[in-house]
Design a protein around this motif. Structure first.
Motif, PDB file in Angstrom:
ATOM      1  N   ASP A  76       2.923  10.244  -7.359  1.00 46.70           N
ATOM      2  CA  ASP A  76       3.859  10.623  -8.428  1.00 46.70           C
ATOM      3  C   ASP A  76       3.227  10.568  -9.816  1.00 46.70           C
ATOM      4  N   ASP A  77       1.896  10.373  -9.885  1.00 43.30           N
ATOM      5  CA  ASP A  77       1.173  10.330 -11.160  1.00 43.30           C
ATOM      6  C   ASP A  77       1.673   9.236 -12.090  1.00 43.30           C
ATOM      7  N   VAL A  78       2.099   8.100 -11.511  1.00 40.63           N
ATOM      8  CA  VAL A  78       2.525   6.978 -12.344  1.00 40.63           C
ATOM      9  C   VAL A  78       1.351   6.460 -13.164  1.00 40.63           C
ATOM     10  N   PHE A  79       0.164   6.465 -12.558  1.00 40.09           N
ATOM     11  CA  PHE A  79      -1.036   6.018 -13.263  1.00 40.09           C
ATOM     12  C   PHE A  79      -1.737   7.259 -13.807  1.00 40.09           C
ATOM     13  N   ALA A  80      -1.240   7.742 -14.929  1.00 41.96           N
ATOM     14  CA  ALA A  80      -1.659   9.043 -15.452  1.00 41.96           C
ATOM     15  C   ALA A  80      -3.148   9.105 -15.749  1.00 41.96           C
ATOM     16  N   ASP A  81      -3.721   7.967 -16.169  1.00 48.68           N
ATOM     17  CA  ASP A  81      -5.146   7.963 -16.483  1.00 48.68           C
ATOM     18  C   ASP A  81      -6.010   7.709 -15.259  1.00 48.68           C
ATOM     19  N   ALA A  94      -7.486  -2.718  -0.361  1.00 46.96           N
ATOM     20  CA  ALA A  94      -8.518  -2.447   0.641  1.00 46.96           C
ATOM     21  C   ALA A  94      -8.069  -1.336   1.584  1.00 46.96           C
ATOM     22  N   LEU A  95      -6.776  -1.337   1.951  1.00 44.06           N
ATOM     23  CA  LEU A  95      -6.249  -0.270   2.816  1.00 44.06           C
ATOM     24  C   LEU A  95      -6.372   1.090   2.136  1.00 44.06           C
ATOM     25  N   LEU A  96      -6.034   1.150   0.851  1.00 49.89           N
ATOM     26  CA  LEU A  96      -6.107   2.414   0.124  1.00 49.89           C
ATOM     27  C   LEU A  96      -7.551   2.853  -0.079  1.00 49.89           C
ATOM     28  N   CYS A  97      -8.465   1.886  -0.183  1.00 46.53           N
ATOM     29  CA  CYS A  97      -9.894   2.233  -0.252  1.00 46.53           C
ATOM     30  C   CYS A  97     -10.345   2.870   1.057  1.00 46.53           C
ATOM     31  N   ALA A 105       0.838  -1.206   0.000  1.00 43.60           N
ATOM     32  CA  ALA A 105       0.000   0.000   0.000  1.00 43.60           C
ATOM     33  C   ALA A 105       0.869   1.251   0.000  1.00 43.60           C
ATOM     34  N   ASP A 106       1.967   1.230   0.749  1.00 40.68           N
ATOM     35  CA  ASP A 106       2.878   2.383   0.774  1.00 40.68           C
ATOM     36  C   ASP A 106       3.466   2.630  -0.619  1.00 40.68           C
ATOM     37  N   ALA A 107       3.867   1.551  -1.296  1.00 39.41           N
ATOM     38  CA  ALA A 107       4.462   1.687  -2.631  1.00 39.41           C
ATOM     39  C   ALA A 107       3.435   2.213  -3.632  1.00 39.41           C
ATOM     40  N   LEU A 108       2.218   1.697  -3.568  1.00 39.50           N
ATOM     41  CA  LEU A 108       1.176   2.161  -4.490  1.00 39.50           C
ATOM     42  C   LEU A 108       0.788   3.605  -4.214  1.00 39.50           C
ATOM     43  N   ARG A 109       0.720   3.966  -2.939  1.00 41.22           N
ATOM     44  CA  ARG A 109       0.383   5.350  -2.581  1.00 41.22           C
ATOM     45  C   ARG A 109       1.422   6.310  -3.154  1.00 41.22           C
ATOM     46  N   GLN A 110       2.708   5.925  -3.071  1.00 39.39           N
ATOM     47  CA  GLN A 110       3.765   6.766  -3.610  1.00 39.39           C
ATOM     48  C   GLN A 110       3.626   6.900  -5.126  1.00 39.39           C
TER      49      GLN A 110
END
Length: 256
Positions: A34-39, A64-67, A25-30
């Motif tokens: 950083d706009d890695v998922f531009a869309d 689920a944590l990020l949700c 979750a920490d890695a995805l949040r970062q």
């Protein structure tokens, strides 16, 4: 190598699944910040598992944590999408929030209060290095970004600078630029403290969040180039819409 799944454990090195989920979750949040998922659309669970070397269960738990944080939303047939973009605010330069958001969307300021006050609170007068009983100027603005509330900004200014700020365009300009124009001099530095706090009901209502939701509480004392303090600010920023950033350089031992 044979992978074994034990209840409550991730099958990568026998680490607890909850620990692996928090790390993911920490890695995805970062990456979201950083706009890695531009869309604004995240890969599916299987793809994320391959990218991060994580089990499907750990990926599902991380999402689920990020949700729960309100960062993403998952919809059947649509996938996982970023609910609200997070914008970066640098802490290593003295800039106004609107300056930081240039090119990131439409910024507007709702001026809630802008007036002289006959007596500043004692703690504020002390921060501004003014005598007890001194008057000043109080400005409160609700900042909007692309039609959604982002922060509640309050400033207590010295009278000489504050009066000129009141005469300026508080709706469309940063307070910093108005101060520099009023003082005829550049700002020099600021002392900043950032806390994570739970939004009180009044602040939550203005920011469009639930009472008790996490916000950044940023306290900043801004000085002119000659060192004179002119602006004591208190800013409440929606933590789901802003990431605070800084580039730090390693120096020698701190001087007491």
């Amino acid at each position: 190598m044979t992978r074994v799944t034990v209840s409550g454990m991730d099958h990568h090195g026998g680490r607890p699944r909850a620990e692996r989920a928090r790390e993911l979750a920490d890695a995805l949040r970062q990456q979201i910040t950083d706009d890695v998922f531009a869309d604004g659309v995240l890969p599916d669970e299987r793809d994320l598992g391959r990218r991060f070397g994580a089990s499907r269960n750990a990926v599902r738990d991380a999402l689920a944590l990020l949700c729960e944080e309100g960062l993403i939303v998952r919809r059947r047939g649509v996938g996982t999408t970023v609910l609200l973009p997070k914008y970066g605010h640098g802490l290593d330069r003295l800039t106004g929030l609107a300056e930081e958001l240039t090119g990131r969307g439409t910024v507007t300021n709702e001026v809630r209060v802008a007036a002289e006050v006959p007596v500043l609170p004692a703690a504020i007068a002390a921060r501004l290095e003014l005598p007890l009983g001194a008057g000043g100027v109080y400005v409160e603005r609700l900042r909007w970004l692309d039609g959604l509330p982002l922060s509640l900004d309050t400033s207590c200014l010295t009278l000489d600078v504050g009066r000129a700020v009141l005469a300026g365009d508080l709706r469309d300009r940063d307070v910093f630029s108005l101060i520099e124009e009023a003082a005829g001099a550049r700002l020099g530095r600021a002392e900043v403290a950032v806390h994570a706090v739970n939004a009180d009901p009044g602040t939550a209502r203005l920011l469009g969040i639930e009472p008790g939701a996490a916000v950044f509480a940023l306290e900043r004392l801004t000085r002119l180039a000659d060192g004179r303090p002119v602006d004591a600010e208190s800013i409440r920023i929606r933590a789901d819409r802003m990431a605070l950033r800084a580039t730090l350089h390693r120096g020698g031992p701190r001087t007491p």
